[in-house]
Design a protein around this motif. Sequence first.
Motif, PDB file in Angstrom:
ATOM      1  N   ARG A  79       0.819  -1.207   0.000  1.00  0.00           N
ATOM      2  CA  ARG A  79       0.000   0.000   0.000  1.00  0.00           C
ATOM      3  C   ARG A  79       0.854   1.259   0.000  1.00  0.00           C
ATOM      4  N   LEU A 105      -7.631   1.223  -0.778  1.00  0.00           N
ATOM      5  CA  LEU A 105      -8.161  -0.054  -0.271  1.00  0.00           C
ATOM      6  C   LEU A 105      -7.257  -0.693   0.776  1.00  0.00           C
ATOM      7  N   GLY A 106      -5.952  -0.451   0.676  1.00  0.00           N
ATOM      8  CA  GLY A 106      -5.045  -1.045   1.658  1.00  0.00           C
ATOM      9  C   GLY A 106      -5.125  -0.367   3.010  1.00  0.00           C
ATOM     10  N   TYR A 107      -5.749   0.816   3.061  1.00  0.00           N
ATOM     11  CA  TYR A 107      -5.786   1.587   4.308  1.00  0.00           C
ATOM     12  C   TYR A 107      -7.107   1.470   5.039  1.00  0.00           C
ATOM     13  N   VAL A 108      -8.216   1.441   4.249  1.00  0.00           N
ATOM     14  CA  VAL A 108      -9.525   1.531   4.889  1.00  0.00           C
ATOM     15  C   VAL A 108      -9.924   0.195   5.507  1.00  0.00           C
ATOM     16  N   ASN A 109     -10.955   0.253   6.319  1.00  0.00           N
ATOM     17  CA  ASN A 109     -11.485  -0.966   6.922  1.00  0.00           C
ATOM     18  C   ASN A 109     -12.145  -1.824   5.842  1.00  0.00           C
ATOM     19  N   GLN A 162      -2.325   6.278  -2.582  1.00  0.00           N
ATOM     20  CA  GLN A 162      -1.715   5.340  -1.636  1.00  0.00           C
ATOM     21  C   GLN A 162      -0.698   6.034  -0.731  1.00  0.00           C
TER      22      GLN A 162
ATOM     23  N   GLN B 290     -13.797   3.220  10.411  1.00  0.00           N
ATOM     24  CA  GLN B 290     -13.582   3.275   8.971  1.00  0.00           C
ATOM     25  C   GLN B 290     -12.100   3.287   8.629  1.00  0.00           C
ATOM     26  N   THR B 524      -2.456  -2.246  -4.970  1.00  0.00           N
ATOM     27  CA  THR B 524      -2.704  -1.184  -3.995  1.00  0.00           C
ATOM     28  C   THR B 524      -2.694  -1.704  -2.568  1.00  0.00           C
ATOM     29  N   GLY B 525      -2.545  -3.021  -2.396  1.00  0.00           N
ATOM     30  CA  GLY B 525      -2.555  -3.580  -1.058  1.00  0.00           C
ATOM     31  C   GLY B 525      -3.932  -4.020  -0.625  1.00  0.00           C
TER      32      GLY B 525
END
Lengths: 250, 612
Positions: A79, A105-109, A162, B290, B524-525
Amino acid sequence: MLQVKNLTKIYDGGFKALDNISFEVPKGQFLAVIGLSGSGKSTLLRCINRLIDPTAGEIFWDGDNVTAATPEELRRIRRKIGMVFQHFNLVHRSKVLTNVLAGRLGYVNPAWSLINRFPKEDTEKALKQLERVGIADKAYHRADELSGGQQQRVGIARALMQDPNMILADEPVASLDPVLAHSIMKHLEEINKNDGVTVLCSLHFLDLVHKYADRVVALNQGKIVFEGLPNEIDDQKFKDIYGRDAERVG
Amino acid sequence: MKDNKKSSLLRSLSIGLAVLAVFVIYAYGFEVTKVNLEELRSEQRQTSLVRVTRALSQPDFFEYEQESQIVNAMVYVTCPADGSIPQVETPETTEPYITVSPVCAKAGEIVIVEGYNFAPNAKGPVRFVPGSDPTNLVELGNDVGQTNAEGYFKVEVKLPNRPSDEAQFIRATIRKNVGAPKFTQTAKDTWNKIIETVFLALLATTLGTILAIPLSFMAARNLMKPVRSPLASISLSTLGWPLGFAMGVYLVKWVSNFATPYTTNIVINLLSVVLIPIILSYVVRWALPQDNLSSTTLQVRLIRLAVLLIGVLIGFFGLYQLSGLIMNLGSGMAKTLGSLAFLGRFFIQLGDILKVSIPVIAALAAGGVLSNLLGKIGQRASEKLNISTVRILNLVSAALAGAVIFGLLGWLVEWLYQLGRPELTFWTPVIVGAVAGLLLALFTKPKDTLPIGLVIYTITRTILNTLRSVEALVMAIVFVIAVGIGPFAGVMALGLHTIVSLAKLYSEQVESIMAGPLEAITATGANRLQTIIYAVVPQIIPPYISYTMYRWDINVRMSTIIGFVGGGGIGFLLQQNINLLNYRAASAQMIAIAVVVSLMDYLSSVMREKVV
């Protein structure tokens, strides 16, 4: 700093795409990777974020061992590494904004992202990134309504979402015309200079390499045949990289 | 040159042989399928074919009220021996009457029957009535009189072989239509059944589509191939399913015992249906922030997990109340709405479906969550622990998982065949499974990952292919036994067949998506589920819709014949009428089927154009 040590990739059919490659990229550098088609440029870039699993060798990024990372660690490494593709790889039927938000997407829940809910800050940030690459007005269009150059800007905006400290660009301008190619390269250059993001960019045209790259790594049949500054590539080196019969065009 | 000639000779020889072989194959085909034109030409076949075709061309949709004008006239079969010809006067009247000339004739001879003053443009049988009783119901012959605009008709009647000294009769029964045409009973029945047929197809398609979507992902090679897990993770998550199932069922039973007494009270229903979602939204917002960035301590995570669990229990309580509310509303509506009472009954059914499916949802959800959790623990353990510990963990968990899988299979065998020998159906499979698990653990390196995705893919594909090869009609026979004759059996059979065939078609669409977006989203992970939602789903929506429409089309067509085996719909009526040789009614049903199928065809093509 990115360190690649003795990297080798042998595909299932026995084809050796990368052959014992080692090099280092200091933080904040713009590195161009050049070479003929099939010389292993794409494989090399994809090994760095392990879209392709290398057969042997090690890769370190900011002290993390990428090659030994577990799936969970790998997601955390990925990410922070943005990626830009030759064919843009946008989801055509989704909105531009959704495509850009996908960078978060790699950061959010995960639970929330499954029903397409992103934090408000992320949406604002996505609009800001679109503004940065100059297509803020296209945010609510479908991605396949955009022209090639615009699509690549969406790709860059997605990578920027990202908060990357490295961008891997796999021939980002190979399917664009020369004018667009320069504008896309300028965006990458600006990100590299202003945000201090390390950029690894595979390129075909030497004039682009001369103009934008700090340093060059050249591959031929999976081996490094040249490593140095762009203006060190003379006719002899050129023939080493591209073969005896090649002629310079740009 | 010589070589060429030789090869061309060889080639023509082989072509000749091929032609001969084809000839023999078709000859045998004719023999086996009993192609016989002689039969077709026989008179008996011809007449019945004509009769059936004529009946089919007059579908039984409309009928008139009919009024009959019945008139008799005397006739003598064989003229009296004394040679006197009985005199029949021609009446001077405006009432309908018929004349026969000659009044007497030998059996087998033709007499001319003329009718006057009948209803214009009507028709009806003109028959010989044997015996000397003019009220005799028996009529012989098959002549038909058709009146002209003046109400006159003329028919030649061949006298049957019924000689008698007394007078016998010729009877004309001319029927005329009265009033406007009405729908026949057949038309009404056909309408009811065709509606049933369309909705049968709709329900089967809906059911099938919902269940086929998750299956199609499991049957897509490109999604499943990269899924690899260490052995400990696989075995632990395998153990998680049955454990979670049991837990879910147990928990829901507990909630249900607590909730059921309150479901009949509409105030509690309403309150909980309004309040619980609000409570839940707060719980979820607190427990699932979130932003995933902030790394939390284990303690906070555990508390969040506990709160979520309580939230889930409250949620199930709410679901029970919701089903109670819907059922209460439904029974209220059914009582008061009169002709729209079917809406109320629909609500009752919906509430019932919800109530029945809550334990299933709970079991599946709990199984999924527990399996996922244990799988993650296994993954972590095999990453962090040292090799020898992982080896021991692998051995234990794989043996356990093998024992459980084989034990469950053994239980299935026991249930199916009722062997009544636990040492064979329980202990043997458990031991075999444990040994298999141990062997697997011994022969894999402790930290290696296994291609579990491909295993799931293969199993799913095998099941899909096996079930797909069973025709829906055959499935319907099984379901007729399971749930009784009627449209519900048809829904189940068509639904099951829809699941397996759509899952296959869908999965092929998933396999043919562009790999680029998948790669980009992975980079993007994003985790696997996110990748599917963001890169796969947008690409497959158009083909999914298109295939679903196509399947609805097929289901409408299938549901017209599923009644042949008792699966409800119009097929039952059609088969009945064919068996009763009631071809006019059968014709009405065939036309109804043709109209509905072509209408569906048109509708689905219009919708496909609009949506895709």
